[in-house]
Design a protein around this motif. Structure first.
Motif, PDB file in Angstrom:
ATOM      1  N   SER A  95       2.829   3.566  -0.546  1.00 26.78           N
ATOM      2  CA  SER A  95       2.075   2.556   0.200  1.00 26.78           C
ATOM      3  C   SER A  95       0.859   2.052  -0.566  1.00 26.78           C
ATOM      4  N   PHE A  96       0.672   2.522  -1.801  1.00 19.71           N
ATOM      5  CA  PHE A  96      -0.477   2.130  -2.605  1.00 19.71           C
ATOM      6  C   PHE A  96      -0.103   0.948  -3.488  1.00 19.71           C
ATOM      7  N   LEU A  97      -0.951  -0.098  -3.486  1.00 20.12           N
ATOM      8  CA  LEU A  97      -0.672  -1.316  -4.240  1.00 20.12           C
ATOM      9  C   LEU A  97      -1.944  -1.821  -4.907  1.00 20.12           C
ATOM     10  N   GLY A  98      -1.765  -2.729  -5.840  1.00 23.06           N
ATOM     11  CA  GLY A  98      -2.886  -3.438  -6.435  1.00 23.06           C
ATOM     12  C   GLY A  98      -2.563  -4.919  -6.469  1.00 23.06           C
ATOM     13  N   ILE A 105      -3.816   0.200   0.501  1.00 29.64           N
ATOM     14  CA  ILE A 105      -2.688   0.948   1.042  1.00 29.64           C
ATOM     15  C   ILE A 105      -2.225   0.224   2.302  1.00 29.64           C
ATOM     16  N   THR A 106      -0.928   0.323   2.604  1.00 31.37           N
ATOM     17  CA  THR A 106      -0.357  -0.427   3.719  1.00 31.37           C
ATOM     18  C   THR A 106       0.125   0.461   4.857  1.00 31.37           C
ATOM     19  N   ILE A 131       5.983   0.396   4.013  1.00 37.31           N
ATOM     20  CA  ILE A 131       5.733   0.852   2.657  1.00 37.31           C
ATOM     21  C   ILE A 131       6.446  -0.072   1.674  1.00 37.31           C
ATOM     22  N   ASN A 132       5.928  -0.110   0.453  1.00 33.39           N
ATOM     23  CA  ASN A 132       6.484  -0.942  -0.619  1.00 33.39           C
ATOM     24  C   ASN A 132       6.662  -2.419  -0.252  1.00 33.39           C
ATOM     25  N   PRO A 133       5.684  -3.034   0.412  1.00 36.22           N
ATOM     26  CA  PRO A 133       5.808  -4.471   0.682  1.00 36.22           C
ATOM     27  C   PRO A 133       5.278  -5.287  -0.494  1.00 36.22           C
ATOM     28  N   LEU A 134       5.438  -6.586  -0.393  1.00 34.22           N
ATOM     29  CA  LEU A 134       4.761  -7.516  -1.286  1.00 34.22           C
ATOM     30  C   LEU A 134       3.486  -7.971  -0.591  1.00 34.22           C
ATOM     31  N   VAL A 135       2.394  -8.055  -1.332  1.00 31.47           N
ATOM     32  CA  VAL A 135       1.109  -8.435  -0.747  1.00 31.47           C
ATOM     33  C   VAL A 135       0.449  -9.498  -1.619  1.00 31.47           C
TER      34      VAL A 135
END
Length: 384
Positions: A95-98, A105-106, A131-135
């Motif tokens: 769930s962690f993204l940049g 986190i989502t 989890i694992n979305p596009l943002v």
């Protein structure tokens, strides 16, 4: 020779505008006058290094102990890697993204942190935790909270996932701290599609979603909240590719099989027609310098991110050094210039997942404290 102290403030400001951000940070500590010049809002507008040359960020996640997590940033102007403090909120790998300007986190809650700040913010809950979305981030300014768009991903319910549910797109309104439900990805994108099989690009108020392997493409209009018709964007011979927003154009970047073997190509995309034209091929020595073996599937570990006029290509699974190269697209003649990124200096831990993205870096946000003591510790250049 005229001493710097004898120059007018305007001339000093002009000289500073050509310096890389790490040098400016050090210069701001020399004297009160220099700090005043460099930290002023007018200088931030004059210095375009951060907008023209986005940095490359790598965040390594260790599944068993967050103590082994590490965060790095590469400044293309100074040609240096920097070690960054890790975000203060938990960084579950799924769930962690940049995204441009932020770590986030989502799930189970949507929380974001400016990349060079210690503090984090939590929004009201997503209607569909995932989890694992596009943002994507838009309407982000120094004086206003950002807006986010969240697309796809896998539904997250009580530590369980539902890969069959086509999740609605959601847009965050910072003024009301609420999420607006919007139509989900078109049905052509299979259920459970996530950032592992999709790439995205925010361009001219449209959020583009592209299938890394399927080559399907559609865009979400941030004004009308509608998806465009799904099309296929597949140059001849392409094996997999990534969609990137670069200055005034969309760029497709990926591995292509041709008569002379495999190559890494760049194509300019006309967003109105989805027609493509090749603009560059990575030099053979740079491409094969990203690997130390000749495995048949070695290209599968290549990742690509970019922003502004820079595109970064790196090997996500190369031991612990993550070799990379960079392509600069000239804003004047459109020519592409490739070069190798310096090796990531030791020590580098072993990670189970690497989050990568490209982001502009605001000098003003580094120098100005929000709420006192909020700015990260001075950037630490890394040397072997």
């Amino acid at each position: 020779m005229t001493a710097m102290s004898n120059l007018s403030s305007d001339v000093t400001e002009l000289i500073f505008s050509y310096l890389p951000i790490p040098t400016l940070i050090r210069a701001s500590t020399v004297c009160k006058l220099w700090h005043s010049i460099i930290s002023s809002s007018t200088f931030s507008q004059l210095s375009t290094q951060s907008q023209k040359y986005p940095w490359f960020f790598l965040y390594g996640i260790h599944n068993t102990s967050s103590n082994f997590n590490q965060s790095f940033a590469f400044d293309p102007v100074s040609n240096l890697w920097f070690r960054l403090p890790s975000p203060t909120f938990p960084s579950q790998s799924s769930s962690f993204l940049g995204v441009d300007g932020f770590f986030l986190i989502t799930a189970p809650f949507f929380t974001f942190s400016p990349i060079l700040k210690r503090h984090s913010h939590s929004t009201s809950p997503l209607r569909f935790s995932r989890i694992n979305p596009l943002v994507g981030v838009f309407d982000s300014g120094s004086s206003s909270p950002p807006s986010f768009i969240v697309v796809g991903g896998v539904r997250f319910i009580g530590n369980l996932v539902d890969i069959e549910d086509r999740l609605a797109a959601e847009i965050y309104n910072p003024n009301s701290d609420s999420w607006l439900l919007c139509p989900p990805l078109p049905a052509d994108f299979r259920s459970g599609n996530s950032s592992q099989s999709l790439s995205s690009a925010l361009f001219k108020r449209r959020f583009y979603v592209f299938g890394i392997y399927s080559c399907f493409i559609s865009s979400f209009d941030l004004h009308t909240h509608l998806w465009s018709e799904v099309q296929t964007l597949r140059p001849p011979g392409v094996v997999f590719s990534f969609l990137i927003s670069c200055m005034d154009r969309l760029v497709l970047a990926g591995i292509c099989n041709g008569p002379l073997g495999s190559s890494f190509n760049l194509w300019k995309i006309e967003e109105a027609t989805m027609e493509f034209s090749e603009i560059a091929i990575m030099p053979h020595d740079l491409l094969y310098g990203l690997f130390d073996g000749d495995e048949e599937d070695k290209f599968a570990s290549l990742k690509c991110v970019g922003l502004g006029n820079l595109i970064y290509v790196f090997n996500e699974e190369y031991h612990k050094k993550y070799p990379a190269c960079i392509c600069e697209i000239s804003s004047e003649d459109g020519k592409c210039r490739w070069r190798k990124v310096p090796q990531l200096p030791s020590p580098v831990n072993k990670f189970h997942k690497v989050v990568s993205f490209s982001s502009t870096v605001s000098l003003h946000s580094i120098l100005q404290s929000e709420g006192g003591g909020d700015v990260v510790a001075p950037l630490q250049p890394m040397f072997d």
